[in-house]
Design a protein around this motif. Structure first.
Motif, PDB file in Angstrom:
ATOM      1  N   PRO A 160       0.808  -1.233   0.000  1.00 39.63           N
ATOM      2  CA  PRO A 160       0.000   0.000   0.000  1.00 39.63           C
ATOM      3  C   PRO A 160       0.837   1.276   0.000  1.00 39.63           C
ATOM      4  O   PRO A 160       0.449   2.274  -0.605  1.00 39.63           O
ATOM      5  N   ARG A 189       2.293   1.408  -3.741  1.00 40.85           N
ATOM      6  CA  ARG A 189       1.330   1.596  -4.824  1.00 40.85           C
ATOM      7  C   ARG A 189       0.561   2.899  -4.709  1.00 40.85           C
ATOM      8  O   ARG A 189       0.308   3.577  -5.702  1.00 40.85           O
ATOM      9  N   TYR A 190       0.170   3.268  -3.482  1.00 44.13           N
ATOM     10  CA  TYR A 190      -0.698   4.432  -3.301  1.00 44.13           C
ATOM     11  C   TYR A 190      -0.008   5.600  -2.604  1.00 44.13           C
ATOM     12  O   TYR A 190      -0.646   6.610  -2.344  1.00 44.13           O
ATOM     13  N   ASN A 197      -7.666   9.437   1.797  1.00 40.69           N
ATOM     14  CA  ASN A 197      -7.849   8.154   1.136  1.00 40.69           C
ATOM     15  C   ASN A 197      -7.117   7.099   1.958  1.00 40.69           C
ATOM     16  O   ASN A 197      -6.227   7.421   2.753  1.00 40.69           O
TER      17      ASN A 197
END
Length: 373
Positions: free
Chosen positions: A40, A43-44, A149
């Protein structure tokens, strides 16, 4: 009502999408450490990790955070991982049965060491549940600075070596905002492990019956020096503390903290074990997986006096072995063994008085060693 479609992680490619369609449930049943604790962030670009766990062990904390730091500095991943990552963990199951003072101090020391590596890159906080009901939940939430997010996972897996690498556990994706709200609700009942008032809030004991979840099968709390010595080793290697000329380096090896210009603010305890090409035994210590990796993998070392270090080969051509969280740990340990004051300049006479000038590594697994001196 929609019928749930369960997607097991064993049926997917490693580089998968976390997103699921309506009615689908993604379940991780094995080999989920990468997906939960690392991907995570990559990727983000999520840079805040919130953990709720019943138990943990110091090896899990150290290995996870050091590997995150390594990936931030790895040439291949440097741009992929956030430049700063903050981890906040809540330990929920020490309120009723208490915690040993030894483990409490070990947790604090592990966090101090990690936070000192590069405070601008990794920062870690740890909290105990001390009031109301104990918390047996297992929750992992990744989000960003603005909490705009995120992604979250819940299930049976404690933040421990046992859960992530040994036992059969289960984790599934959940609503990250609801998970964050739950984290905030239990956080109200916590106290920082660094808060001195913690001694008034929790029970600290010399010895307690430890829950199985609380121990890693490979943890120093289980595999002591004496227990490892009863096992059959794979290999062993003896390495000298001295230079190839037979003396102690004036600004290298045990005296690495004395390098540089006079007055430069270095820790005089800094040290490494010289491991030049002539002394190297290929394959004995774990090496870089890729030639351009910045750091070699970690390996655990249990010493003959009960200390536990995470070490790795370092410097150009792997010509040094040092403690990963801070090379002053190795130097401080050496000086204690030699009977010297912290930060003392180490001489050949100190080694001769002690009775040996080398150190022996006994190998039990690719990443588990005994160090005798």
């Amino acid at each position: 009502m929609l019928e749930a479609v369960i997607l097991l992680n064993v049926q997917r490619e490693k580089e998968f999408q976390y997103e699921t369609k309506e009615g689908e449930i993604m379940i991780w049943t094995n080999d989920f450490e990468e997906d939960i604790l690392y991907l995570p962030a990559k990727r983000y670009q999520f840079n805040k990790l919130y953990i709720v766990t019943g138990f943990t062990d110091c090896e899990m904390i150290a290995q996870h955070l050091i590997r995150l730091h390594d990936r931030q500095n790895n040439k291949e991943n440097k741009r992929a991982y956030p430049s700063h990552i903050e981890i906040n963990m809540i330990l929920g199951m020490y309120k009723r049965n208490g915690i040993t003072l030894k483990k409490h101090e070990k947790i604090k020391e592990t966090l101090r060491q990690i936070n000192r590596i590069a405070p601008q890159r990794i920062q870690t906080n740890c909290y105990y549940i001390y009031r109301n009901q104990e918390v047996h939940s297992k929750l992992y939430i990744w989000t960003n600075d603005k909490h705009s997010n995120g992604i979250a996972f819940m299930g049976s897996a404690n933040y421990s070596i046992n859960a992530f690498r040994v036992r059969r556990e289960i984790l599934t994706k959940c609503d990250w905002q609801e998970a964050m709200a739950y984290y905030d609700s239990v956080f109200e009942d916590t106290i920082s492990c660094f808060n001195e008032e913690v001694f008034d809030k929790l029970k600290f004991k010399e010895n307690i019956v430890v829950q199985n979840d609380d121990l890693s099968l490979f943890n120093y709390e289980n595999l002591t020096y004496e227990q490892l010595k009863q096992r059959k080793p794979i290999d062993q290697l003896t390495i000298s503390w001295l230079t190839s000329k037979g003396d102690v380096g004036k600004s290298s090896g045990p005296n690495w903290g004395y390098r540089g210009k006079k007055g430069y603010n270095r820790n005089p305890n800094e040290a490494y074990i010289p491991y030049n090409k002539a002394r190297q035994k290929p394959g004995f210590f774990p090496d870089r997986k890729q030639p351009d990796d910045l750091n070699c993998p970690l390996f655990k070392v249990v010493t003959d006096d009960g200390e536990v270090f995470f070490m790795r080969m370092a410097q150009e051509n792997n010509k040094a072995i040092h403690t990963a969280t801070s090379n002053s740990l190795l130097g401080g340990w050496l000086r204690r063994k030699l009977g010297l004051k912290p930060g003392s300049f180490v001489t050949l006479e100190d080694f001769q008085r002690y009775g040996r000038t080398d150190v022996t590594f006994i190998k039990y697994a690719d990443d588990v060693f005994i160090m005798e001196f």
